[in-house]
Scaffold this motif. Sequence first.
Motif, PDB file in Angstrom:
ATOM      1  N   TYR A   1       0.816  -1.356  -0.020  1.00 55.28           N
ATOM      2  CA  TYR A   1      -0.042  -0.028   0.114  1.00 55.28           C
ATOM      3  C   TYR A   1       1.031   1.253   0.033  1.00 55.28           C
ATOM      4  N   ALA A   2       1.885   1.367   0.832  1.00 58.37           N
ATOM      5  CA  ALA A   2       2.702   2.386   1.050  1.00 58.37           C
ATOM      6  C   ALA A   2       3.343   2.708  -0.172  1.00 58.37           C
ATOM      7  N   GLY A   3       3.944   1.692  -0.912  1.00 56.28           N
ATOM      8  CA  GLY A   3       4.820   1.810  -2.115  1.00 56.28           C
ATOM      9  C   GLY A   3       4.069   1.816  -3.594  1.00 56.28           C
ATOM     10  N   THR A   4       2.697   2.053  -3.404  1.00 52.40           N
ATOM     11  CA  THR A   4       2.019   2.622  -4.624  1.00 52.40           C
ATOM     12  C   THR A   4       1.316   3.850  -4.552  1.00 52.40           C
ATOM     13  N   GLY A   5       1.525   4.661  -5.459  1.00 51.72           N
ATOM     14  CA  GLY A   5       0.721   6.078  -5.611  1.00 51.72           C
ATOM     15  C   GLY A   5      -0.296   5.885  -6.452  1.00 51.72           C
ATOM     16  N   THR A   6      -1.088   7.117  -6.516  1.00 53.71           N
ATOM     17  CA  THR A   6      -2.195   7.301  -7.225  1.00 53.71           C
ATOM     18  C   THR A   6      -1.733   7.468  -8.718  1.00 53.71           C
ATOM     19  N   PRO A   7      -0.561   7.915  -8.921  1.00 54.82           N
ATOM     20  CA  PRO A   7      -0.349   7.997 -10.460  1.00 54.82           C
ATOM     21  C   PRO A   7      -0.146   6.449 -11.300  1.00 54.82           C
ATOM     22  N   GLU A   8       0.521   5.696 -10.302  1.00 59.33           N
ATOM     23  CA  GLU A   8       0.838   4.306 -10.856  1.00 59.33           C
ATOM     24  C   GLU A   8      -0.677   3.598 -11.159  1.00 59.33           C
ATOM     25  N   LEU A   9      -1.517   4.043 -10.085  1.00 56.95           N
ATOM     26  CA  LEU A   9      -2.772   3.176  -9.996  1.00 56.95           C
ATOM     27  C   LEU A   9      -3.563   3.650 -11.305  1.00 56.95           C
ATOM     28  N   VAL A  10      -3.693   4.993 -11.470  1.00 62.20           N
ATOM     29  CA  VAL A  10      -4.445   5.383 -12.638  1.00 62.20           C
ATOM     30  C   VAL A  10      -3.691   4.879 -13.982  1.00 62.20           C
ATOM     31  N   ALA A  11      -2.427   4.797 -13.988  1.00 62.63           N
ATOM     32  CA  ALA A  11      -1.830   4.484 -15.054  1.00 62.63           C
ATOM     33  C   ALA A  11      -2.027   2.992 -15.408  1.00 62.63           C
ATOM     34  N   ALA A  12      -1.867   2.220 -14.364  1.00 65.42           N
ATOM     35  CA  ALA A  12      -2.148   0.764 -14.640  1.00 65.42           C
ATOM     36  C   ALA A  12      -3.348   0.480 -15.114  1.00 65.42           C
ATOM     37  N   ALA A  13      -4.501   1.202 -14.496  1.00 67.94           N
ATOM     38  CA  ALA A  13      -5.952   0.761 -14.841  1.00 67.94           C
ATOM     39  C   ALA A  13      -6.232   1.515 -16.037  1.00 67.94           C
ATOM     40  N   GLU A  14      -5.498   2.539 -16.673  1.00 66.18           N
ATOM     41  CA  GLU A  14      -5.620   3.044 -17.904  1.00 66.18           C
ATOM     42  C   GLU A  14      -6.799   4.039 -17.718  1.00 66.18           C
ATOM     43  N   VAL A  15      -6.886   4.604 -16.522  1.00 69.70           N
ATOM     44  CA  VAL A  15      -8.099   5.781 -16.520  1.00 69.70           C
ATOM     45  C   VAL A  15      -7.664   7.121 -15.993  1.00 69.70           C
ATOM     46  N   THR A  16      -8.358   8.028 -15.945  1.00 69.30           N
ATOM     47  CA  THR A  16      -7.914   9.245 -15.483  1.00 69.30           C
ATOM     48  C   THR A  16      -7.998   9.451 -14.041  1.00 69.30           C
ATOM     49  N   ARG A  17      -7.303  10.397 -13.230  1.00 70.65           N
ATOM     50  CA  ARG A  17      -7.275  10.769 -12.008  1.00 70.65           C
ATOM     51  C   ARG A  17      -8.597  10.909 -11.528  1.00 70.65           C
ATOM     52  N   GLY A  18      -9.383  11.823 -12.189  1.00 76.30           N
ATOM     53  CA  GLY A  18     -10.772  12.084 -12.188  1.00 76.30           C
ATOM     54  C   GLY A  18     -11.744  10.573 -11.887  1.00 76.30           C
ATOM     55  N   ALA A  19     -11.358   9.849 -12.810  1.00 71.63           N
ATOM     56  CA  ALA A  19     -12.206   8.673 -12.697  1.00 71.63           C
ATOM     57  C   ALA A  19     -12.015   7.822 -11.409  1.00 71.63           C
ATOM     58  N   LEU A  20     -10.892   7.767 -10.938  1.00 69.55           N
ATOM     59  CA  LEU A  20     -10.342   7.157  -9.680  1.00 69.55           C
ATOM     60  C   LEU A  20     -11.068   8.010  -8.643  1.00 69.55           C
ATOM     61  N   TYR A  21     -11.249   9.320  -8.423  1.00 68.28           N
ATOM     62  CA  TYR A  21     -11.806   9.895  -7.466  1.00 68.28           C
ATOM     63  C   TYR A  21     -13.425  10.036  -7.700  1.00 68.28           C
ATOM     64  N   HIS A  22     -13.769   9.612  -8.804  1.00 67.92           N
ATOM     65  CA  HIS A  22     -15.220   9.502  -8.944  1.00 67.92           C
ATOM     66  C   HIS A  22     -15.702   8.197  -8.302  1.00 67.92           C
ATOM     67  N   HIS A  23     -14.897   7.229  -8.313  1.00 70.24           N
ATOM     68  CA  HIS A  23     -15.372   5.858  -7.754  1.00 70.24           C
ATOM     69  C   HIS A  23     -14.888   5.466  -6.323  1.00 70.24           C
ATOM     70  N   PHE A  24     -13.621   6.203  -6.112  1.00 67.85           N
ATOM     71  CA  PHE A  24     -13.262   5.957  -4.599  1.00 67.85           C
ATOM     72  C   PHE A  24     -12.867   7.529  -4.016  1.00 67.85           C
ATOM     73  N   ALA A  25     -13.086   7.737  -2.781  1.00 64.94           N
ATOM     74  CA  ALA A  25     -12.909   9.002  -2.016  1.00 64.94           C
ATOM     75  C   ALA A  25     -11.091   9.234  -2.144  1.00 64.94           C
ATOM     76  N   ASP A  26     -10.516   8.075  -1.963  1.00 64.69           N
ATOM     77  CA  ASP A  26      -8.922   8.281  -1.900  1.00 64.69           C
ATOM     78  C   ASP A  26      -8.373   6.956  -2.134  1.00 64.69           C
ATOM     79  N   LYS A  27      -7.205   6.812  -1.789  1.00 66.23           N
ATOM     80  CA  LYS A  27      -6.375   5.506  -2.238  1.00 66.23           C
ATOM     81  C   LYS A  27      -6.708   4.559  -0.955  1.00 66.23           C
ATOM     82  N   GLN A  28      -7.021   5.188   0.192  1.00 67.73           N
ATOM     83  CA  GLN A  28      -7.323   4.069   1.018  1.00 67.73           C
ATOM     84  C   GLN A  28      -8.740   3.728   0.858  1.00 67.73           C
TER      85      GLN A  28
END
Length: 198
Positions: free
Chosen positions: A33-60
Motif C-alpha cells: 500500500y505504502a509503495g503504491t501511488g495514485t499516479p501508478e494506479l491510474v496508469a495501470a488501470a488506464e483511467v484518469t485521476r478524475g475517474a479514480l476519485y469518481h469511484h473512490f474517495a481516496d487511495k485508502q
Amino acid sequence: MQDGKRRTNKERSETTRAALLEAARKLFIEHSYAGTGTPELVAAAEVTRGALYHHFADKQALFRAVVEAESRAVAEEIERAAPEDLSPLDALLKGGEAFLAAMAIPGRTRLLLIDAPAVLGRRELHAIDALHGGRTLREGLSAAMRVNALRALPLDATAQLLGAAYDRAALAIEGGADPAEWRVVLKALIDGLAAAPA
C-alpha cells in the motif's frame, strides 16, 4: 433511446471500477500500500485521476474495496468447500482447509493479514471480516455448538481465537512452513473443542 444510453454509462462505470480494482490489487500486492501511488494506479488501470476519485474517495478507500473483494473471495471458497450436507465438525475442518488454500493465492496473505490491519486498523478490518471469513467461521462454530458437536463456549471468543490460529497458520505457511504440520495442529485444536460423548 435514453434507457439504452443509461445502461451504457452504467456498464462503462462498472468497467472503470473493475479496472481500478484489478490494477490496485496487482500493485498493492507487488509494491504494498505504502509503495503504491495514485499516479501508478491510474496508469495501470488506464483511467484518469478524475475517474479514480469518481469511484473512490481516496487511495485508502480503493484499498478497502480491494480488501473487501479479497475477503469475499475467501469466504466464497470456504462456503463452496463446506456444503450444508456435511456434519458440523467436517464442515469446520473442510472450511479451514479451504481458508488455507484460498490464502495461498500469491500476495493474499500479506494483503489481508499484514497490510490491511496496518492501513485500515483492526476495528475496520474486523468489521470486514465479520461479513466474510469471520462470518463463515462463526456460523460453523454456532452450528456445531447447536447440535452439541462442540462444547458450548462463548461463541465470539471461540471464533476470534480459532480465526487467529488460522491466520497465524496462513502467515507461517506463506513464510515457508510445512502446511501439513499446521493442519495437524489446527485439527487438534478443533478436536479439542469437541463435546465429550454423552
